[in-house]
Enzyme design. Structure first.
Site, PDB file in Angstrom:
ATOM      1  N   THR A  12       0.820  -1.202   0.000  1.00 56.02           N
ATOM      2  CA  THR A  12       0.000   0.000   0.000  1.00 56.02           C
ATOM      3  C   THR A  12       0.858   1.258   0.000  1.00 56.02           C
ATOM      4  OG1 THR A  12      -1.738  -1.155   1.217  1.00 56.02           O
ATOM      5  CG2 THR A  12      -1.805   1.247   1.244  1.00 56.02           C
ATOM      6  N   ALA A  13       1.776   1.366   0.957  1.00 55.85           N
ATOM      7  CA  ALA A  13       2.613   2.567   1.071  1.00 55.85           C
ATOM      8  C   ALA A  13       3.673   2.611  -0.019  1.00 55.85           C
ATOM      9  CB  ALA A  13       3.265   2.616   2.448  1.00 55.85           C
ATOM     10  N   GLU A  33       9.733  -5.721  -4.275  1.00 53.12           N
ATOM     11  CA  GLU A  33       8.624  -6.443  -3.660  1.00 53.12           C
ATOM     12  C   GLU A  33       8.929  -7.934  -3.629  1.00 53.12           C
ATOM     13  OE1 GLU A  33       5.384  -8.218  -2.173  1.00 53.12           O
ATOM     14  OE2 GLU A  33       5.845  -6.075  -1.988  1.00 53.12           O
ATOM     15  N   ASN A  88      -7.636  -6.613   0.398  1.00 49.18           N
ATOM     16  CA  ASN A  88      -8.462  -6.320   1.576  1.00 49.18           C
ATOM     17  C   ASN A  88      -9.937  -6.142   1.231  1.00 49.18           C
ATOM     18  OD1 ASN A  88      -8.657  -3.759   0.464  1.00 49.18           O
ATOM     19  ND2 ASN A  88      -7.315  -2.767   1.948  1.00 49.18           N
ATOM     20  N   HIS A 436      -5.263  -4.852  11.060  1.00 50.79           N
ATOM     21  CA  HIS A 436      -4.834  -3.451  11.054  1.00 50.79           C
ATOM     22  C   HIS A 436      -3.650  -3.231  11.994  1.00 50.79           C
ATOM     23  CE1 HIS A 436      -9.383  -2.701  10.202  1.00 50.79           C
ATOM     24  NE2 HIS A 436      -8.731  -2.994   9.090  1.00 50.79           N
ATOM     25  N   THR A 481      -7.136   0.680   8.421  1.00 57.34           N
ATOM     26  CA  THR A 481      -5.893   1.447   8.291  1.00 57.34           C
ATOM     27  C   THR A 481      -5.392   1.636   6.858  1.00 57.34           C
ATOM     28  OG1 THR A 481      -4.727  -0.610   8.824  1.00 57.34           O
ATOM     29  CG2 THR A 481      -5.032   0.990  10.605  1.00 57.34           C
ATOM     30  N   ASN A 482      -6.123   1.153   5.850  1.00 52.81           N
ATOM     31  CA  ASN A 482      -5.612   1.307   4.488  1.00 52.81           C
ATOM     32  C   ASN A 482      -5.513   2.773   4.083  1.00 52.81           C
ATOM     33  OD1 ASN A 482      -4.829  -0.011   1.856  1.00 52.81           O
ATOM     34  ND2 ASN A 482      -6.563   1.185   1.161  1.00 52.81           N
TER      35      ASN A 482
END
Length: 502
Positions: A12-13, A33, A88, A436, A481-482
């Site tokens: 995500t980040a 990754e 998610n 999360h 928390t996404n």
């Protein structure tokens, strides 16, 4: 291979960082990754594309350490470009302004709600609201299902919650939202709009971006207190002027520890040379626990997560609970004769329990030892009991009760609402993760020995090393928390691009 910046973790980040940093044509970025990359929508696996429910088809396979009942709770973490945003439930929630004001109050300038709101607005294209609280030109589309799209269970959940006294909330991302309403979701035409599909897709053509998938980083290479690069698990050294860890709340502290950054006492016991003594590395793990009231119903297709309630268990009115209807899901007839169940899921959004993430050895193939500490603090369990009682009250109210086809499955009819000890025992036996985790490399002041990074993500004691993922959150937002993680990556990317103090 070398680059101006290496970003470790394409989740995500990491996708946000790679996209924002490469907007500067003079900044070369290598995004690494551990899992695969699916650069084209045509090649995206069906479960990754499908936003109707989460998937674990690309996963690290982590489990929590055994709890007091000898349960090892699964802790899914995605292993592919896009990370957990690609697997998610697509809940696009921010949390309360007080969450971020608290970050600022803990000594982290730049993180109050007023200061992070522009980055929340920058990340989104809200299709339902156009006002000072929302953005309309960002990479991530956000919408709420209108009434004519709601499944019978989701609509009945909203109506039943209103029937028992909860306010209707049209926009859960507006400050002060407390009540029941449609869930903001980052979905377009049934497609999960991950940071890979949104942020990274727009940057893939840039010549200053290199994406290296299926590559696992064992440690950061540090010489004389300064980053040299990173070393893969195959022994290859990848050099860079700067390294940004975005490997997540479980991954980033593990990489730090294997690099000699962490508690000197613990690292020495594992035979790891100490580079920087930071006792808080891997500490202060916070996760939202969840548990459901499970009910039998008729099988039905359609989205599983369309409505959510944000509630308060305290007289202050501060939001600290989620309730959402999940399902229906098919089950074996032995579980219920109808062949399907749904759950009113309770999530504790302001837990006080803290756990940890510790490496077992210097070997990257050893999974970390993860203690999620769910419900360890007595107040957490008491609030989960309250939430379960409230979930039952809604489930027994019309029109939702009409969709229940038999006796409650869990906690079960033998457990009365006033039998708090029995409800607590049922919760302990079934509690799971809302997925999360935050806090294992948390930000704070230099004088605070419980901090790993400063307010701009710079790792104490190591030059040219940053962390930019949910592990730096000093407290947990009262939301999935996404979206907060995307905001955090946007905020830190802006500082990395322009390091001049604000």
């Amino acid at each position: 291979m070398s680059g101006d910046v290496i970003v470790v973790g394409g989740g995500t980040a990491g996708c946000v960082l790679a996209a924002r940093l490469t907007e500067d044509a003079g900044c070369a970025v290598l995004l690494i990754e551990s899992g695969p990359d699916y650069p084209n929508l045509d090649g995206l696996p069906a479960d990754v594309a499908d936003a109707s429910e989460p998937t674990v088809g690309h996963d690290w396979g982590y489990f929590a350490e055994a709890d007091s009942l000898d349960r090892r709770v699964p802790l899914p973490r995605a292993r592919l470009i896009g990370g957990c945003s690609a697997t998610n439930g697509c809940f696009a929630l921010r949390g309360a302004p007080a969450d971020y004001d608290r970050w600022r109050a803990l000594g982290n300038p730049g993180w109050s709600f007023a200061e992070v709101l522009p980055f929340f607005r920058r990340l989104e294209s809200d299709l339902d609201f156009a006002d000072r609280w929302h953005g309309n030109g960002g990479p991530i589309p956000i919408r709420r299902h209108p009434a004519d799209e709601l499944t019978p269970i989701q609509q009945a959940f909203i109506n039943a919650a209103v029937q028992v006294g909860h306010s209707y909330v049209a926009d859960h991302n507006r400050p002060g939202a407390l009540g029941i309403g449609p869930t903001p979701r980052n979905v377009r035409d049934g497609l999960r709009m991950s940071s890979a599909i949104t942020y990274l897709a727009a940057a893939r053509h840039r010549p200053n971006l290199t994406i290296r998938a299926d590559t696992t980083i064992g440690r950061v290479e540090i010489a004389h207190g300064r980053v040299v690069g990173v070393r893969t698990t195959t022994g290859e050294l990848l050099e860079a002027d700067r390294v940004v860890l975005a490997a997540g709340t479980y991954g980033s502290p593990a990489i730090l520890a294997r690099s000699g950054v962490g508690s000197a006492a613990r690292l020495s016991r594992l035979g790891i040379d100490v580079v920087a003594d930071l006792p808080a590395v891997g500490e202060h793990l916070i996760d939202h626990p969840i548990v459901a009231v499970d009910l039998p119903t008729r099988p039905a297709a359609g989205p599983k997560f369309q409505a959510i309630a944000t509630l308060s268990s305290t007289s202050s009115g501060a939001p600290d609970l989620h309730l959402f209807a999940a399902g229906p899901f098919p089950v074996e007839r032995e579980i219920c004769e109808s062949g399907a169940i749904f759950g009113i899921v309770a999530g504790l959004m302001a837990p006080q329990s803290e756990g940890s993430v510790r490496v077992r050895s210097a070997d990257p193939s050893d999974p970390p030892r993860i203690d999620v500490a769910h419900l360890r603090h007595p107040d957490d369990l008491a609030r989960m009991v309250d939430a379960t009682v409230e979930a039952r009250r809604i489930a027994r109210s019309e029109p939702l009760a009409a969709l229940v086809t038999g006796a409650e499955i869990e906690p079960g009819p033998a457990v009365a609402d006033d039998a708090r000890t029995a409800i607590a025992e049922s919760i302990r036996a079934r509690v799971a993760s809302y997925h999360h985790p935050v806090g294992t490399c948390r930000m704070g002041t230099d004088a605070d020995r419980d901090a790993v990074v400063d307010a701009r993500g710079r790792v104490y004691g190591v030059d040219r090393l940053w962390i930019a993922d949910a592990s730096v959150m000093p407290t947990i937002p009262t939301a999935n928390t996404n979206l907060p993680t995307v905001m955090l990556a946007e905020r830190l990317a802006a500082w990395l691009t322009n390091p001049t103090p604000a």
